[in-house]
Design a protein around this motif. Sequence first.
Motif, PDB file in Angstrom:
ATOM      1  N   ASP A  83     -37.818  43.531   0.264  1.00 25.56           N
ATOM      2  CA  ASP A  83     -38.545  44.007   1.443  1.00 25.56           C
ATOM      3  C   ASP A  83     -39.214  42.849   2.178  1.00 25.56           C
ATOM      4  O   ASP A  83     -39.186  42.773   3.412  1.00 25.56           O
ATOM      5  CB  ASP A  83     -39.611  45.030   1.027  1.00 25.56           C
ATOM      6  CG  ASP A  83     -39.212  46.453   1.382  1.00 25.56           C
ATOM      7  OD1 ASP A  83     -38.132  46.644   1.974  1.00 25.56           O
ATOM      8  OD2 ASP A  83     -39.978  47.377   1.057  1.00 25.56           O
ATOM      9  N   THR A 104     -36.594  40.768   3.909  1.00 24.37           N
ATOM     10  CA  THR A 104     -36.109  41.497   5.083  1.00 24.37           C
ATOM     11  C   THR A 104     -37.100  41.388   6.233  1.00 24.37           C
ATOM     12  O   THR A 104     -36.712  41.222   7.395  1.00 24.37           O
ATOM     13  CB  THR A 104     -35.866  42.975   4.731  1.00 24.37           C
ATOM     14  OG1 THR A 104     -34.916  43.056   3.665  1.00 24.37           O
ATOM     15  CG2 THR A 104     -35.335  43.741   5.934  1.00 24.37           C
ATOM     16  N   THR A 118     -36.752  38.208   8.185  1.00 27.18           N
ATOM     17  CA  THR A 118     -35.576  37.998   9.035  1.00 27.18           C
ATOM     18  C   THR A 118     -35.905  38.181  10.514  1.00 27.18           C
ATOM     19  O   THR A 118     -35.170  37.716  11.379  1.00 27.18           O
ATOM     20  CB  THR A 118     -34.436  38.960   8.644  1.00 27.18           C
ATOM     21  OG1 THR A 118     -34.882  40.315   8.799  1.00 27.18           O
ATOM     22  CG2 THR A 118     -34.003  38.732   7.208  1.00 27.18           C
ATOM     23  N   LEU A 120     -32.496  35.443   6.504  1.00 30.43           N
ATOM     24  CA  LEU A 120     -31.304  36.192   6.900  1.00 30.43           C
ATOM     25  C   LEU A 120     -30.088  35.742   6.097  1.00 30.43           C
ATOM     26  O   LEU A 120     -29.286  36.570   5.640  1.00 30.43           O
ATOM     27  CB  LEU A 120     -31.049  36.015   8.397  1.00 30.43           C
ATOM     28  CG  LEU A 120     -29.846  36.767   8.967  1.00 30.43           C
ATOM     29  CD1 LEU A 120     -29.975  38.264   8.723  1.00 30.43           C
ATOM     30  CD2 LEU A 120     -29.686  36.477  10.458  1.00 30.43           C
ATOM     31  N   ILE A 161     -30.436  37.162   2.457  1.00 31.29           N
ATOM     32  CA  ILE A 161     -30.122  38.591   2.377  1.00 31.29           C
ATOM     33  C   ILE A 161     -28.619  38.819   2.499  1.00 31.29           C
ATOM     34  O   ILE A 161     -28.020  39.618   1.761  1.00 31.29           O
ATOM     35  CB  ILE A 161     -30.866  39.372   3.482  1.00 31.29           C
ATOM     36  CG1 ILE A 161     -32.338  39.560   3.097  1.00 31.29           C
ATOM     37  CG2 ILE A 161     -30.234  40.734   3.717  1.00 31.29           C
ATOM     38  CD1 ILE A 161     -32.574  40.556   1.986  1.00 31.29           C
ATOM     39  N   ARG A 196     -26.223  40.459  -0.506  1.00 31.41           N
ATOM     40  CA  ARG A 196     -25.336  41.615  -0.337  1.00 31.41           C
ATOM     41  C   ARG A 196     -23.908  41.275  -0.757  1.00 31.41           C
ATOM     42  O   ARG A 196     -23.219  42.087  -1.381  1.00 31.41           O
ATOM     43  CB  ARG A 196     -25.361  42.075   1.122  1.00 31.41           C
ATOM     44  CG  ARG A 196     -26.681  42.694   1.565  1.00 31.41           C
ATOM     45  CD  ARG A 196     -26.725  42.880   3.065  1.00 31.41           C
ATOM     46  NE  ARG A 196     -27.999  43.457   3.507  1.00 31.41           N
ATOM     47  CZ  ARG A 196     -28.424  43.450   4.761  1.00 31.41           C
ATOM     48  NH1 ARG A 196     -27.674  42.883   5.713  1.00 31.41           N
ATOM     49  NH2 ARG A 196     -29.587  43.995   5.076  1.00 31.41           N
ATOM     50  N   ASN A 224     -31.890  48.216   1.945  1.00 31.91           N
ATOM     51  CA  ASN A 224     -31.771  46.807   2.318  1.00 31.91           C
ATOM     52  C   ASN A 224     -30.432  46.189   1.927  1.00 31.91           C
ATOM     53  O   ASN A 224     -29.936  45.283   2.608  1.00 31.91           O
ATOM     54  CB  ASN A 224     -32.914  46.001   1.689  1.00 31.91           C
ATOM     55  CG  ASN A 224     -34.246  46.241   2.386  1.00 31.91           C
ATOM     56  OD1 ASN A 224     -34.299  46.421   3.603  1.00 31.91           O
ATOM     57  ND2 ASN A 224     -35.322  46.253   1.624  1.00 31.91           N
TER      58      ASN A 224
END
Length: 369
Positions: free
Chosen positions: A80, A83, A86, A104, A107, A111, A154
């Motif tokens: 969180d 995020t 970003t 960014l 993250i 992923r 997320n």
Amino acid sequence: MKKLFTFLITILFIGITVPSATAVENEIVVITETTHRNFDGLFRDDLLAQSLAPTGRLGELIYVPIKTNRIWVIDPALVDEVTAMTNKYSLVNKTPGVGSDIALSWITQLRYVTSRNQVIALAYGNPDIKLAKRLAPSELKMYFSYGNESLSKNLIRLVSTRPSFTPTKTVSRLNNSQRISYTKNRQRLTELSRVVEDAELKALRAKLAILLSPSLNRENRNYFSLQAIKAVKNEVGKLSVNEGKYRLTSAQVKVPVTVTNKYPVPVTVDLWLTPDNFKVYTPNIREITIAANSKLQLSMDVSVVAPGNTTIQAQLTDSKGNDVGESAMLSLNLTVIDSRVAWFTTGAAIILFLAAVAQSVRRIRRSKK
């Protein structure tokens, strides 16, 4: 023929046993970090950006080739925070953060690198599970469910939750006064949650879990405990009764009372009115609905019984009578007398007057003897 049979049996045995002997165990990667963000959303520092870089501690965990035998165990509160970075973000010293691009990239890589693996969401904020069970078992369930929901959002995928899994054996060093403070703040937000459905309120309630994290050192425990008190006070103040002073000159009067709702959703509550003495009587007000981001003026029916001063405690509650938020004090100055009291006072005065007359008559008679 016998040698051939023995050879085939040997090959079969090797074919069966070799895979189990060479089977590769799953690699467990734990991603947690001490929080860097205050309860109001501002970042305490920009050190997280350094850790997210490919050469930083958190960067080194994810900037690796994909493997199918990994299990990722992640604190949703950390993701969180990343995020939030970003986008444009600010530090408490009012300077802009510089880690948006790094966040960014991190993250995006997270992923990608977890896409073929199982991901386990820790309880939000990675609290000490044993301590959380002792202080607030029902709230711990919320930390797990909120964490799962947050991490799934997320990472844009489903994740799992294992309440029995603990990534570390270290424990929280929260002292007794800080535990009491945590409990009070948690209870206040839980009370508020009974009548308010708001994402920010829910997020703040979940973020209290960081206070129970074993990763906090003494300085961080002191700092974030104080920050939590301020944040909860501000949150509770979004739904309140305005205090006031009133001068009443009639036996029956309607007193204006204002209720404020700063939430982006309508809220329905009851208003309990409790005088500190018997000089006035006022009934409670039920099922009050305050529109989103608005104020509502109510009429409080007051019956004056005796002159003087009194204070009414105005407390918002849910439909079951549970307190919601802080109470407000309504100060009343009463300059009128209820007719029943007037008759009683007048009657008492007449009786005293007649008694005085009778006593005077007796004295006169005795003096003549």
